[in-house]
Motif scaffolding. Sequence first.
Motif, PDB file in Angstrom:
ATOM      1  N   UNK A 151      -5.780  -2.463 111.885  1.00  0.00           N
ATOM      2  CA  UNK A 151      -5.420  -3.688 110.988  1.00  0.00           C
ATOM      3  C   UNK A 151      -6.579  -4.081 110.145  1.00  0.00           C
ATOM      4  N   UNK A 152      -6.365  -4.614 109.194  1.00  0.00           N
ATOM      5  CA  UNK A 152      -7.247  -5.049 108.200  1.00  0.00           C
ATOM      6  C   UNK A 152      -7.177  -6.484 107.989  1.00  0.00           C
ATOM      7  N   UNK A 153      -8.139  -7.388 107.799  1.00  0.00           N
ATOM      8  CA  UNK A 153      -8.028  -8.716 107.766  1.00  0.00           C
ATOM      9  C   UNK A 153      -8.741  -9.222 106.571  1.00  0.00           C
ATOM     10  N   UNK A 154      -8.320 -10.533 105.910  1.00  0.00           N
ATOM     11  CA  UNK A 154      -9.331 -11.002 104.765  1.00  0.00           C
ATOM     12  C   UNK A 154      -9.745 -12.477 105.183  1.00  0.00           C
ATOM     13  N   UNK A 174     -11.279  -7.246 112.509  1.00  0.00           N
ATOM     14  CA  UNK A 174     -11.400  -8.511 112.793  1.00  0.00           C
ATOM     15  C   UNK A 174     -12.636  -9.022 113.233  1.00  0.00           C
ATOM     16  N   UNK A 175     -13.451  -8.371 113.765  1.00  0.00           N
ATOM     17  CA  UNK A 175     -14.881  -8.937 114.277  1.00  0.00           C
ATOM     18  C   UNK A 175     -15.792  -9.217 113.148  1.00  0.00           C
ATOM     19  N   UNK A 188      -7.278 -14.240 108.007  1.00  0.00           N
ATOM     20  CA  UNK A 188      -5.907 -13.908 108.032  1.00  0.00           C
ATOM     21  C   UNK A 188      -5.608 -12.312 107.908  1.00  0.00           C
ATOM     22  N   UNK A 189      -4.692 -11.947 108.822  1.00  0.00           N
ATOM     23  CA  UNK A 189      -4.398 -10.696 108.989  1.00  0.00           C
ATOM     24  C   UNK A 189      -3.647 -10.356 107.632  1.00  0.00           C
ATOM     25  N   UNK A 190      -4.115  -9.338 106.991  1.00  0.00           N
ATOM     26  CA  UNK A 190      -3.751  -9.316 105.426  1.00  0.00           C
ATOM     27  C   UNK A 190      -2.049  -8.630 105.546  1.00  0.00           C
ATOM     28  N   UNK A 203      -3.594 -22.989 107.324  1.00  0.00           N
ATOM     29  CA  UNK A 203      -4.983 -22.321 107.653  1.00  0.00           C
ATOM     30  C   UNK A 203      -5.200 -22.752 109.032  1.00  0.00           C
ATOM     31  N   UNK A 204      -4.664 -21.877 109.734  1.00  0.00           N
ATOM     32  CA  UNK A 204      -4.947 -22.394 111.213  1.00  0.00           C
ATOM     33  C   UNK A 204      -5.779 -21.201 111.848  1.00  0.00           C
ATOM     34  N   UNK A 205      -6.098 -20.185 111.454  1.00  0.00           N
ATOM     35  CA  UNK A 205      -6.804 -19.035 111.921  1.00  0.00           C
ATOM     36  C   UNK A 205      -8.180 -19.073 111.674  1.00  0.00           C
TER      37      UNK A 205
END
Length: 256
Positions: free
Chosen positions: A1-4, A50-51, A70-72, A254-256
């Motif tokens: 998974x990719x994150x932004x 994620x890291x 955020x999870x993209x 915006x909770x992450x």
Amino acid sequence: MSYAVVQTTLDVPPVESLRVAFQSLPQLTDNDAALMARDAFGILVSSLSLDDANTLQLVLKNHGVEAHVVDERNLPVLAARKRIMQADALAEQLILYDSLNRPTPTDWSRVALIAAGGVNLTEFKRVAKTRIRHRMVGIARCGMSVPVVETDIKHSEKNVSNLVLEIFLDGGASRYHILADKFRYTYLGEKAGNRSADNFVMLVCDLIRYAETAMVNRGAVAMTESPPRTFKYPTRHAFEEESIWLLFSSVKPAEE
């Protein structure tokens, strides 16, 4: 998974803060920091693990830049653009016209986002230059000169600033794209002027006036000021990224 790593506000982050933060990840450079500071319209960096995303978010926070991870997959994907050349922004409803000039009445409550502004777009041109040359044909002494048409084709591209408007319906499921100088402002009637830029501002202001529940990007807000101001987006990507950020912010805190 990719994150932004996504900004909590649309304030432009300081280049130095980005430069220091980007040093925490080997794949990011000083050049990336300068580019992001110019092109930061909600999403600072994408395609991270994620890291790495958590590391960058923490360093950014320590240097005064608030952002969240955020999870993209949770970021909106913009609908395909539907180019239109006419729309009527009337008090009772919005009427959109397709390429065959067929009207579609639309309730104002369906308008989710109004995005406008000056956008640098790349224009491609194909230039054909024709010349006539004479060529000898036949046996040397009995030959004759025959005209031959030769065509040289050259392609070029340049960045041109355009006034762009996009209307998103139904939470972003539909997206209508308008260029100021390619649009028919018929609904304005006698109010229409000779300059497309002036008519464009009136169109944007009417949309904002009647679509009371719609979100509005910074470029559209600037056009409601007195006097109207053109908010410029450096690239199409920046313009679209702000729309993604606004649509995302409207449905997910915006909770992450």
